[in-house]
Write a protein that holds these residues in place. Structure first.
Motif, mmCIF file in Angstrom:
data_model
loop_
_atom_site.group_PDB
_atom_site.id
_atom_site.type_symbol
_atom_site.label_atom_id
_atom_site.label_comp_id
_atom_site.label_asym_id
_atom_site.label_seq_id
_atom_site.Cartn_x
_atom_site.Cartn_y
_atom_site.Cartn_z
ATOM 1 N N ARG A 326 4.324 0.453 5.093
ATOM 2 C CA ARG A 326 5.129 -1.122 4.536
ATOM 3 C C ARG A 326 5.928 -0.892 4.007
ATOM 4 O O ARG A 326 6.860 -1.342 3.078
ATOM 5 C CB ARG A 326 3.984 -1.706 3.257
ATOM 6 N N ARG A 327 6.281 0.045 3.865
ATOM 7 C CA ARG A 327 7.558 1.207 2.819
ATOM 8 C C ARG A 327 7.849 0.195 1.460
ATOM 9 O O ARG A 327 9.151 0.539 1.101
ATOM 10 C CB ARG A 327 9.373 0.213 4.410
ATOM 11 N N GLY A 328 6.525 0.405 0.809
ATOM 12 C CA GLY A 328 6.408 -0.157 -0.996
ATOM 13 C C GLY A 328 6.249 -1.592 -0.723
ATOM 14 O O GLY A 328 6.272 -1.130 -1.943
ATOM 15 N N ALA A 329 6.716 -2.082 0.406
ATOM 16 C CA ALA A 329 6.571 -3.602 0.710
ATOM 17 C C ALA A 329 5.303 -4.180 -0.710
ATOM 18 O O ALA A 329 3.714 -3.337 -0.665
ATOM 19 C CB ALA A 329 6.440 -4.331 1.781
ATOM 20 N N ARG A 330 5.420 -4.934 -1.512
ATOM 21 C CA ARG A 330 4.218 -5.117 -2.091
ATOM 22 C C ARG A 330 3.450 -5.939 -1.885
ATOM 23 O O ARG A 330 3.253 -7.223 -0.729
ATOM 24 C CB ARG A 330 4.796 -5.978 -3.170
#
Length: 392
Positions: A326-330
């Motif tokens: 998610r490339r760090g997405a919340r």
């Protein structure tokens, strides 16, 4: 309707936070009395010191407060407040008495062993009220096992206000900077009192198998020193952070990337808070989520741990991989349903107040306490307020 809530303490977390959610939503004139301190902004709070479960002086002070306040209903919270508050309310002539038993274990209740005397005292006071609210079916079952009649128990679940936990990127950055966690480092977190039964030791051992992650434990308690030693023994002391007790967990939840709760006995309120903050969650016990899974409508981003010792480290590794994808997405804020929302809690409790106040209250005071005295064939050392031990 004038309502007085009697609680052991208003310190952050637990029963105190549930009471805060409740009184801010009840459409009544609410006042609070604490037996061990704490305050609540926007509410009138009285302080009556109690030296122990069997403190006649505290009961007398509570009775006087209730008489002068002319309350229509007394609502007690936690073991000591439920015992002393119900006795004082009946002696003061309050017509309606409700109790909430926030936590009732099989062997320990709020730090005290569940002896025959502890149980008998509770049952004697319980008979002075009209209904006891259990926050889960498990607590309702324990109340029945103690001897509380089923007709006097109602289940109203614990709740959260999801808006209190909304994600904030600014809070995240500030918290991680203060903790010394670099922006790209996966942060696994757990929230709760550091007791042995919370099983945070499993988290420390599991993080040894997730070498790219840091573990954050939010809370304090008697197991902290042992957990710090375990982190040293396992060689991860530099990757395990202890935040201590916080007034509200929102900032810490914003800082985290994955939430983990290995405890297999709790209600899972912290897990629901983590979901509201947009975190994936791995958990050992969370009845609201288990209900959703049983109904085949599971909440996205949740995983229930199995008894397999590899279940926790495997689940954490999987969530860290997903975080990278998610490339760090919340994740979006999620919930287990409106039944666990604070507005529903207040509506259910308010409806209960209306139903019991429509019925004539009972005035019996002496008989239940005499029943307590004779339960085990000997006199109790707990005197009635205004009497001596010999005459109790």
């Amino acid at each position: 309707m004038r309502v007085l809530h009697v609680i052991g303490t208003l310190e952050p977390g637990g029963a105190g936070h549930q009471l805060r959610l409740l009184v801010r939503r009840l459409p009544y004139e609410n006042e609070i009395v604490t037996l061990a301190g704490g305050d609540l902004a926007g509410a009138r709070v009285h302080h009556v010191a109690s030296a122990g479960d069997r403190d006649p002086a505290a009961i007398l002070r509570l009775r006087q407060l209730m008489r002068s306040g002319r309350y229509d209903l007394v609502h007690t919270h936690q073991y000591r407040a439920c015992v002393q508050g119900r006795i004082a309310a009946r002696l003061a002539g309050v017509p309606n008495i409700v109790a909430t038993e926030h936590q009732l274990g099989t062997e320990v209740v709020e730090g005290r062993r569940v002896s025959r005397g502890v149980r008998a005292l509770y049952l004697a006071a319980e008979r002075l009220g009209q209904v006891t609210i259990a926050p889960s079916p498990a607590v309702a079952g324990r109340l029945r096992a103690w001897g509380v009649p089923d007709r006097r128990i109602t289940v109203i679940p614990k709740a959260i206000d999801p808006r209190e936990f909304r994600f904030d990127a600014g809070l995240r950055a500030a918290a991680r900077a203060r903790l010394g966690v670099e922006p790209g480092v996966p942060l696994i977190g757990g929230v709760g009192r550091l007791d042995p039964d919370k099983r945070f030791d499993l988290l420390i051992r599991a993080v040894t198998e997730v070498p790219e992650a840091v573990l954050l434990l939010v809370g304090d308690g008697p197991a902290r020193a042992a957990l710090e030693r375990l982190a040293i023994i396992e060689g991860v002391a530099d990757r395990v952070l202890f935040a201590g007790t916080v007034a509200h967990p929102r900032e810490m939840l914003c800082a985290m990337d994955v939430f983990a709760s290995p405890d297999t006995t709790n209600f899972g309120l912290a897990t629901l808070e983590a979901l509201a903050a947009g975190l994936p969650a791995v958990y050992g016990s969370c009845p609201p989520l288990e209900e959703r899974a049983a109904a085949r409508v599971p909440v996205r981003g949740t995983f229930r741990l199995s008894a397999d010792r590899e279940s926790l480290p495997r689940a954490l590794r999987a969530e860290v991989l997903c975080l990278g994808e998610r490339r760090g997405a919340r994740l979006p804020s999620r919930s287990a349903g409106v039944r666990y929302d604070a507005d529903h809690l207040a509506a259910a409790v308010g409806d209960l107040y209306q139903r019991i106040s429509a019925r004539p209250g009972r005035r019996r005071v002496i008989a239940p306490l005499l029943a307590y005295r004779g339960r085990f064939g000997r006199k109790s050392s707990f005197p009635l307020p205004g009497s001596s031990v010999r005459n109790a």
